[in-house]
Design a protein around this motif. Sequence first.
Motif, short mmCIF file in Angstrom:
data_model
loop_
_atom_site.label_atom_id
_atom_site.label_comp_id
_atom_site.label_asym_id
_atom_site.label_seq_id
_atom_site.Cartn_x
_atom_site.Cartn_y
_atom_site.Cartn_z
N THR A 207 37.89 41.73 51.29
CA THR A 207 38.44 42.02 49.91
C THR A 207 37.59 42.96 48.97
OG1 THR A 207 39.66 39.98 50.16
CG2 THR A 207 39.69 41.12 47.92
N PRO A 208 38.02 44.09 48.57
CA PRO A 208 37.29 44.81 47.64
C PRO A 208 36.91 44.17 46.36
CG PRO A 208 39.15 46.38 48.48
CD PRO A 208 39.35 44.55 48.79
N HIS A 209 35.82 44.46 45.73
CA HIS A 209 35.54 43.79 44.44
C HIS A 209 36.50 43.51 43.45
CE1 HIS A 209 33.36 43.81 40.59
NE2 HIS A 209 32.96 42.67 40.97
N GLU A 210 37.22 44.91 43.17
CA GLU A 210 38.16 44.85 42.07
C GLU A 210 39.25 44.08 42.52
OE1 GLU A 210 40.82 48.39 39.46
OE2 GLU A 210 39.42 48.84 41.31
N ASP A 211 39.78 43.97 43.67
CA ASP A 211 40.69 43.13 43.80
C ASP A 211 40.61 41.63 43.82
OD1 ASP A 211 42.22 45.44 44.50
OD2 ASP A 211 42.34 45.23 46.60
N LEU A 212 39.32 41.54 44.37
CA LEU A 212 38.83 39.86 44.16
C LEU A 212 38.86 39.62 42.63
CD1 LEU A 212 37.93 37.80 46.41
CD2 LEU A 212 35.77 38.73 45.99
N ALA A 213 38.21 40.24 41.72
CA ALA A 213 38.31 40.28 40.40
C ALA A 213 39.76 39.87 39.74
CB ALA A 213 37.31 41.17 39.69
N ASP A 214 40.81 40.64 40.38
CA ASP A 214 41.96 40.50 39.63
C ASP A 214 42.61 38.98 40.22
OD1 ASP A 214 41.93 43.02 38.48
OD2 ASP A 214 43.08 43.86 40.08
N ALA A 215 42.21 38.90 41.41
CA ALA A 215 42.96 37.60 41.83
C ALA A 215 42.09 36.37 41.42
CB ALA A 215 42.58 37.47 43.47
N ILE A 216 41.01 36.47 41.15
CA ILE A 216 40.31 35.06 40.46
C ILE A 216 40.60 35.03 39.03
CG2 ILE A 216 37.92 34.44 39.51
CD1 ILE A 216 36.66 35.94 41.87
#
Length: 249
Positions: A207-216
């Motif tokens: 998972t890309p960092h930006e997508d991970l940040a959004d999901a968190i």
Amino acid sequence: MPDVENALYADARLVDLYDLLNSGDWDHRFYAERIGNQPRQVLDLGCGTGTFAVRLASAGHRVVAVDPSEMMVSYASRRPNAAAVQWIVGDARSVPHSPPFDVVTMTGHAFQCVLSDYEVAETLRTVHEMLVPGGFFMFESRNPVVRPWESWTPALSARSVQSEQHGPVSVFHHRISVTGLLVELETHYVFEHGITHLINKSRLRFTPHEDLADAIATAGFREIEWFGDWDGRPFQEATSSEIIAICRA
């Protein structure tokens, strides 16, 4: 050559090798330092062979450890001091939510075994619900920008270990495919005594960092501290090998 999906978690010979092949403790040390010395209620998700769970319990924390592999949990529960840990076969939904946890951890890149968008969102939401206000979820995922799977070839990944139970064992990775966020690979284990060749098939999500940040954030976490390696250096998208997230509920 036996060829099994996720044989790593179901074949006793591969469970025996797991700690030998993952002998470094830099990730466990990193998380243990951030958990601290004050006794806390900790949930270790995807506990594997139980190394980290027993380490935390031995330090005075109250630990629940869960893993979907019955064989892994059985192995973990026979460790010295394992009686101090509550062991559960299952996933996050199998864990009693009361009392709530101060800390939830997922080590060993276990988060990358959560493959779909729905499963990622559900895992983060469930963990958030388990935590006390201000509690922490700590986990890591390999950084897809640096494309670590490019070294998962027989030539670049080959190594050999000496097992007390099984003698010399040669190990190498073979990348099968990269499709979207998912990488499929085989890990080959050649047991030189008896000439046994086992293959573990697995899929990992990058998972890309930006997508991970959004999901968190969508799951309700208020703050995220990002690290790029186990020495504590900040995450740099272009160069960091790891995406390490310390998420505050």
